[in-house]
Design an enzyme around this catalytic site. Structure first.
Site, PDB file in Angstrom:
ATOM      1  CB  SER A   1      72.391   2.326  33.773  1.00 42.17           C
ATOM      2  OG  SER A   1      73.574   1.658  34.137  1.00 42.17           O
TER       3      SER A   1
ATOM      4  CG  HIS B   1      77.856   1.713  33.749  1.00 41.63           C
ATOM      5  ND1 HIS B   1      78.535   1.430  32.595  1.00 41.63           N
ATOM      6  CD2 HIS B   1      76.715   0.999  33.701  1.00 41.63           C
ATOM      7  CE1 HIS B   1      77.829   0.547  31.878  1.00 41.63           C
ATOM      8  NE2 HIS B   1      76.723   0.273  32.533  1.00 41.63           N
TER       9      HIS B   1
ATOM     10  CB  CYS C   1      76.497  -6.823  25.387  1.00 45.17           C
ATOM     11  SG  CYS C   1      75.679  -5.584  26.367  1.00 45.17           S
TER      12      CYS C   1
END
Ligand code: PLP
Length: 387
Positions: free
Chosen positions: A201, A203, A327
Site C-alpha cells: 500500500s 500511503h 481503523c
C-alpha cells in the site's frame, strides 16, 4: 510551544515531496486516459507502464505481475476472494489465516466463509509468531488459499514468509502475504521468495492514500473482484489512476533504496525509546518483544492505565500515537491482535502503539521518554481514584 511529535507512521506516512513533484504533471497537461489511442492517451499509457515496471523492480517481480489497486484493503480482498472463488471450482474449500491479521484480511476471509468456505485459524504464540504445528495441520491439500501477514501492524512481529510459502506450495496451496507494513522494512524479492500473492500500500511508504498494488505471480489463477472494461488485461477494470501509480513508483523506489539505512536508524531510535520507558516504568509490558520484530513499531501497556486516557494525554502533550490499527482508533475497542496472542484484557486495554518513521528524530525520542512515564503515572493515579 515545542513542535508536535508524530508517532503514528504505521497508520500513515507524510507524502514525500519527490512524490508530489513526480505526480504533479498528471494533474496538469499529462491528464490523458491510458486507454485512449491519441497522443495524450499514449503518454499516459507510457507513464503507467513505466510506473508498473518500477514497482515490479522493487519487488523482484516481472512487470506483468503487478496489478495497481486502490489500497492495501483492496489488494487483500482481491487476493483472498479471487483465489478462493477460483479454487472452489476445483474442490478446494478451506481458507486459512491467522487471528492477528489486519481486518482487511479477516473481513475477506469472513466473506469467503459466507460464500461457503471453511475458515481455518492458525495458532500464534505469545509473540505473534505462527505456530508451525498448526500450519502443518491446517494448510492441507483441500485449502484454496493461505494468507499470513509479513509484519504485524500492531506489534511488529515478522513471520518467516519464505518458509511458510514454501510449505504451502508443497501442498499445492496458493499463498498470500499482506506486506503492507513490511514493504520498505524487509527485503522483498519475488524472484527468490515463493509467495504467490503479495499486497502493498502506497500511503505507508510516502505515497498518497488511495494507491497500492497486488503482486500476482504468473500463472496464479485469480477471479477479478471488479467487472467491466479490459484495463490491466481484465484483472482490474476501471480507468487507471496514472498520477497515483507514478507517485507510488517514486515512493517505492525511494523506500527500497533507503531501506537498510532507515531500518538501522529506526531500530536505534525504537530501542532507545523502549529501553528508556522500561527503565522508568519497570512493570510496563512491550507486546511482541523477544521475537523478530519490525523496526518501526513499539506497542506498550502500562498496568493500571487505559489506552484512551493515555492517547488523550499524549495528544494534549503534543504526541500522536494510536492504540492499534487506524481503523480502530477513534473508538478504542479491544485489539483482536493482543487477544489472539493471549494478552489479558486489562493489559490489552492499556496498549499504546507508537510507530516511528521518516519524521522521527532523536529529539522526539528524548522528549517522549521523558513525558510518557509522567503521563502514565498520572493515568494510574486517576484510575486508582476511580476504582
Ligand atoms: N494491512 C495492514 C497490515 C495494514 O497495516 C493496513 C493499513 O493500516 C492495511 C492492510 C490496509 O491498507 P489500506 O489502508 O491501504 O487499505
Amino acid at each position: 510551544m515545542p513542535s508536535p511529535i508524530y508517532l503514528d507512521h504505521a497508520a500513515t506516512t507524510p507524502v514525500r515531496p519527490e512524490v508530489v513533484a513526480a505526480m504533479t504533471p498528471f494533474f496538469g497537461p499529462r491528464f490523458g486516459n491510458p486507454s485512449s489511442i491519441h497522443r495524450w492517451g499514449r503518454e499516459a499509457r507510457a507513464a503507467l507502464d513505466e510506473a508498473r515496471s518500477r514497482v515490479a523492480r522493487c519487488l523482484g517481480a516481472h512487470t506483468d505481475e503487478i496489478c495497481f489497486t486502490s489500497c492495501g484493503t483492496e489488494g487483500d480482498n482481491f487476493a483472498i476472494l479471487g483465489a478462493w472463488r477460483t479454487a472452489r471450482q476445483r474442490g478446494r474449500r478451506a481458507v486459512v489465516t491467522s487471528g492477528i491479521e489486519h481486518k482487511a484480511v479477516l473481513g475477506a476471509v469472513h466473506q469467503a466463509a459466507l460464500e461457503g468456505a471453511e475458515e481455518r485459524m492458525l495458532s500464534v504464540d505469545a509473540r505473534g509468531s505462527v505456530d508451525r504445528g498448526s500450519f502443518g495441520e491446517l494448510v492441507r491439500d483441500d485449502a484454496a488459499i493461505c494468507s499470513v501477514m509479513w509484519v504485524n501492524n500492531e506489534i511488529g512481529t515478522i513471520q518467516d514468509i519464505p518458509e511458510l510459502a514454501h510449505t504451502a506450495h508443497a501442498r499445492g496451496v496458493t499463498f498470500h502475504t499482506d506486506a503492507v507494513q513490511a514493504f520498505g522494512k524487509i527485503a522483498i524479492d519475488a524472484s527468490r521468495q515463493p509467495f504467490d500473492l503479495l499486497t502493498v500500500s502506497g500511503h505507508k511508504v510516502g505515497a498518497p492514500k488511495g494507491i497500492g498494488a497486488l503482486y500476482i505471480r504468473r500463472g496464479t489463477p485469480l477471479e477479478p473482484l471488479l467487472h467491466g472494461g479490459a484495463q490491466d488485461a481484465g484483472r482490474r477494470p476501471g480507468t487507471e489512476n496514472v498520477a497515483f501509480a507514478v507517485g507510488f513508483a517514486c515512493a517505492a523506489e525511494l523506500a527500497t533504496a533507503e531501506r537498510d539505512a532507515e531500518c538501522a536508524r529506526l531500530v536505534r531510535l525504537r530501542d532507545a525509546l523502549e529501553t528508556a520507558l522500561m527503565a522508568r516504568i519497570p512493570d510496563a509490558v512491550v507486546h511482541g518483544r523477544g521475537g523478530p520484530r519490525a523496526p518501526h513499531i513499539l506497542n506498550i501497556s502500562v498496568p493500571g492505565t487505559d489506552s484512551e486516557s493515555m492517547l488523550m494525554a499524549l495528544d494534549l502533550a503534543g504526541v500522536a500515537a494510536s492504540s492499534g490499527s487506524a481503523c480502530q482508533s477513534g473508538s478504542v475497542s479491544p485489539s483482536h491482535v493482543l487477544a489472539a496472542i493471549g494478552v489479558a484484557p486489562d493489559l490489552a486495554a492499556a496498549a499504546v502503539r507508537m510507530s516511528l518513521g521518516a519524521l522521527t528524530t532523536d529529539d522526539d525520542v528524548v522528549r517522549v521518554a521523558a513525558l510518557f512515564p509522567a503521563l502514565a503515572e498520572k493515568a494510574r493515579r486517576l484510575s486508582g481514584t476511580r476504582a
